[in-house]
Design a protein around this motif. Structure first.
Motif, mmCIF file in Angstrom:
data_model
loop_
_atom_site.group_PDB
_atom_site.id
_atom_site.type_symbol
_atom_site.label_atom_id
_atom_site.label_comp_id
_atom_site.label_asym_id
_atom_site.label_seq_id
_atom_site.Cartn_x
_atom_site.Cartn_y
_atom_site.Cartn_z
ATOM 1 N N SER A 87 3.291 5.022 28.999
ATOM 2 C CA SER A 87 3.545 5.990 30.074
ATOM 3 C C SER A 87 4.355 7.202 29.600
ATOM 4 O O SER A 87 4.620 8.104 30.393
ATOM 5 C CB SER A 87 4.283 5.303 31.223
ATOM 6 O OG SER A 87 5.565 4.883 30.796
ATOM 7 N N LEU A 88 4.746 7.252 28.317
ATOM 8 C CA LEU A 88 5.565 8.350 27.817
ATOM 9 C C LEU A 88 4.713 9.563 27.475
ATOM 10 O O LEU A 88 3.670 9.430 26.838
ATOM 11 C CB LEU A 88 6.352 7.920 26.580
ATOM 12 C CG LEU A 88 7.350 6.773 26.751
ATOM 13 C CD1 LEU A 88 8.033 6.474 25.419
ATOM 14 C CD2 LEU A 88 8.378 7.092 27.812
ATOM 15 N N ASP A 89 5.167 10.730 27.882
ATOM 16 C CA ASP A 89 4.507 11.971 27.481
ATOM 17 C C ASP A 89 5.102 12.438 26.153
ATOM 18 O O ASP A 89 5.968 11.767 25.574
ATOM 19 C CB ASP A 89 4.666 13.037 28.569
ATOM 20 C CG ASP A 89 6.119 13.391 28.857
ATOM 21 O OD1 ASP A 89 7.031 12.864 28.184
ATOM 22 O OD2 ASP A 89 6.345 14.203 29.771
ATOM 23 N N GLU A 90 4.631 13.565 25.653
ATOM 24 C CA GLU A 90 5.068 14.042 24.337
ATOM 25 C C GLU A 90 6.575 14.273 24.272
ATOM 26 O O GLU A 90 7.223 13.916 23.288
ATOM 27 C CB GLU A 90 4.340 15.329 23.956
ATOM 28 C CG GLU A 90 4.707 15.816 22.569
ATOM 29 C CD GLU A 90 3.947 17.055 22.141
ATOM 30 O OE1 GLU A 90 4.344 17.623 21.113
ATOM 31 O OE2 GLU A 90 2.980 17.439 22.825
ATOM 32 N N LEU A 91 7.153 14.838 25.321
ATOM 33 C CA LEU A 91 8.590 15.101 25.359
ATOM 34 C C LEU A 91 9.388 13.809 25.249
ATOM 35 O O LEU A 91 10.350 13.716 24.481
ATOM 36 C CB LEU A 91 8.930 15.835 26.648
ATOM 37 C CG LEU A 91 10.335 16.395 26.777
ATOM 38 C CD1 LEU A 91 10.534 17.507 25.754
ATOM 39 C CD2 LEU A 91 10.547 16.921 28.183
#
Length: 173
Positions: A87-91
């Motif tokens: 669920s983690l985005d690039e940031l």
């Protein structure tokens, strides 16, 4: 040693691949071995363009979180990353990489509240999420009076009571 190697590689990439910046901004993004959480670094290779790249990155981060050489952190970080990596985005992936670059003893003290983390670490959203989970578990399973005060080591010596009234005269009896 691996952390130092990564930091030197990152520094080399920053100096050779990006246009020259003032030395203050280059040094301002690092505090000792703690890299600040910022999105202006281009040295981290985060490729989420296709499923294969995502899979490789997720596997690499999961491995790094489970194989730190510090059992408590292996368990805490490994389970948190396993539950949240998809669920983690690039940031947030960059934030996770910053957390994984921290030294084990410091990270353990900061996560468990033994010491106050530096501002750069405290502002990291992944660190904050992991720390809230650790402190929640700690508060639900260990009474505060059984823990050391902040700033005091949790691990006490094997002969702490030697020489005290009622304590052993020799060794830890």
């Amino acid at each position: 040693m691996a952390t130092l190697r990564r930091a030197l590689l990152r520094l080399h990439q920053t100096l050779t691949l990006t246009p020259p910046r003032s030395s203050q901004s280059l040094l301002g993004s690092h505090i000792g071995s703690i890299s600040r959480f910022s999105s202006d670094r281009g040295s981290l290779d985060v490729d989420l363009s296709d499923e294969e790249s995502k899979r490789r990155l997720h596997n690499r981060l999961l491995y790094r979180s489970r194989q730190r050489g510090f059992l408590e952190l292996d368990l805490i970080l490994g389970s948190w990353v396993e539950e949240n990596i998809r669920s983690l985005d690039e940031l947030h992936i960059r934030a996770l990489m910053d957390v994984l670059d921290l030294e084990n003893p410091d990270l353990w003290k900061w996560l468990t509240g033994q010491e106050q983390p530096p501002e750069a670490v405290n502002d990291n959203p992944v660190f904050t999420a992991v720390q809230s989970r650790v402190m929640g578990n700690l508060n639900s399973h260990a009474a505060p009076e059984t823990r050391a005060n902040p700033g005091q080591p949790w691990v006490r010596g094997w002969d702490d009571k030697r020489g005290q009234e009622g304590g052993p005269k020799y060794g830890n009896q």
